[in-house]
Motif scaffolding. Structure first.
Motif, PDB file in Angstrom:
ATOM      1  N   THR A 153      12.861  34.598 107.947  1.00 11.36           N
ATOM      2  CA  THR A 153      14.036  35.179 107.580  1.00 11.36           C
ATOM      3  C   THR A 153      14.506  34.477 106.225  1.00 11.36           C
ATOM      4  OG1 THR A 153      14.583  35.658 109.742  1.00 11.36           O
ATOM      5  CG2 THR A 153      16.296  35.856 108.188  1.00 11.36           C
ATOM      6  N   ASN A 154      14.299  35.194 105.051  1.00  7.73           N
ATOM      7  CA  ASN A 154      14.678  34.674 103.768  1.00  7.73           C
ATOM      8  C   ASN A 154      15.964  35.020 103.349  1.00  7.73           C
ATOM      9  OD1 ASN A 154      12.159  33.016 103.020  1.00  7.73           O
ATOM     10  ND2 ASN A 154      11.084  35.252 103.002  1.00  7.73           N
ATOM     11  N   GLN A 161      10.587  30.298 114.391  1.00  5.17           N
ATOM     12  CA  GLN A 161      11.260  31.129 113.333  1.00  5.17           C
ATOM     13  C   GLN A 161      11.704  29.915 112.143  1.00  5.17           C
ATOM     14  OE1 GLN A 161      14.335  31.805 116.807  1.00  5.17           O
ATOM     15  NE2 GLN A 161      14.729  33.641 115.617  1.00  5.17           N
ATOM     16  N   SER A 195      13.607  30.089 108.555  1.00 13.16           N
ATOM     17  CA  SER A 195      14.863  30.745 107.887  1.00 13.16           C
ATOM     18  C   SER A 195      15.230  29.952 106.786  1.00 13.16           C
ATOM     19  CB  SER A 195      15.996  30.945 108.769  1.00 13.16           C
ATOM     20  OG  SER A 195      16.585  29.665 109.128  1.00 13.16           O
ATOM     21  N   THR A 196      15.559  30.273 105.583  1.00 12.76           N
ATOM     22  CA  THR A 196      16.046  29.830 104.439  1.00 12.76           C
ATOM     23  C   THR A 196      17.617  30.246 104.011  1.00 12.76           C
ATOM     24  OG1 THR A 196      15.015  31.416 102.982  1.00 12.76           O
ATOM     25  CG2 THR A 196      13.754  29.781 103.477  1.00 12.76           C
ATOM     26  N   ASN A 197      18.456  29.350 103.615  1.00 12.32           N
ATOM     27  CA  ASN A 197      19.725  29.823 103.120  1.00 12.32           C
ATOM     28  C   ASN A 197      19.905  28.878 102.004  1.00 12.32           C
ATOM     29  OD1 ASN A 197      20.767  32.018 105.089  1.00 12.32           O
ATOM     30  ND2 ASN A 197      20.062  30.427 106.422  1.00 12.32           N
TER      31      ASN A 197
END
Length: 228
Positions: free
Chosen positions: A113-114, A149, A151-153
């Motif tokens: 999830t980018n 999973q 993810s990046t934020n």
């Protein structure tokens, strides 16, 4: 403070390991060369199959020891950071493609999830090494039928890169030890992988945090400036 302390400890122990590794490496390479030559040039009159199996086993063990030595040397003399701009979303997609075969074999899903799809200014090769190490640990913890999973934020000027799995987790008494040099719960582990990971993150000016619950899973969170 804990991360700075661990980095100093890893550097000191890594320097010691480096001296020992160099002393072992040269005779080990000689043994490997001789073993290969024996396997190629010599054929016993009896039990040839057993002979070649034994030779191959010895060579395999020599390679395994050499890989351990390489890990020690990476820790003792880390490669200087070579920053370059690269697209984080594209980078993570390459990581996904690279792991596709083993994930399919283990029946493990990898979901990315980018929350940040633009460029970062990091050392791409060393960040790849980090992801390979952490994903490998997750695969080892899950074994099969699981989920990883990533993810990046973007939070302020920092990228938070999270790697989460639903594996067996880490015992609470081991959480404070996992970045220590030579600490491992794997039968064939060297105990230097996460030490190398932390050193790379520290060289980038970032931090790495781990949270884990037994039989629930583990989450590694890496916090780095997107551009320095």
């Amino acid at each position: 403070e804990e991360q700075v302390y661990r980095s100093k400890q890893l550097t000191a122990m890594g320097n010691l390991a480096s001296g020992v590794a160099h002393e072992i490496r040269n005779p080990l390479n000689t043994i490997g060369t001789i073993i290969q030559q024996l396997n190629k040039d010599f054929e016993p009159k009896e039990d040839a199959e057993d002979y070649h199996s034994f030779i191959n086993l010895v060579y395999k063990e020599v390679k395994r020891i050499n890989q351990t030595i390489e890990s020690f040397l990476k820790l003792a003399k880390p490669v200087p950071i070579q920053r370059s701009k690269f697209n984080l979303a594209k980078f993570l997609n390459e990581i996904y493609i690279q792991h596709k075969p083993i994930l399919r074999e283990k029946n493990i899903d990898l979901k990315i999830t980018n929350g940040y799809r633009d460029d970062v200014n990091w050392d791409e090769n060393q960040m790849r090494q980090i992801l390979l190490n952490l994903i490998s640990n997750s695969i080892h913890a899950i074994n099969e039928n699981g989920l990883i999973q990533i993810s990046t934020n973007l939070i302020d000027d920092n990228i938070e890169l999270e790697i989460k799995d639903n594996g067996k987790g880490i015992l609470q008494e081991n959480l404070s030890k996992i970045f220590n040099l030579y600490f491992t719960t794997k039968a064939e582990g060297t105990g230097v992988g996460l030490g190398v990971v932390q050193n790379i993150i520290s060289e980038h000016g970032g931090v790495i945090i781990v949270e884990s619950d037994e039989n629930v899973g583990t989450t590694f969170t890496i916090k780095l400036k997107k551009d320095i």
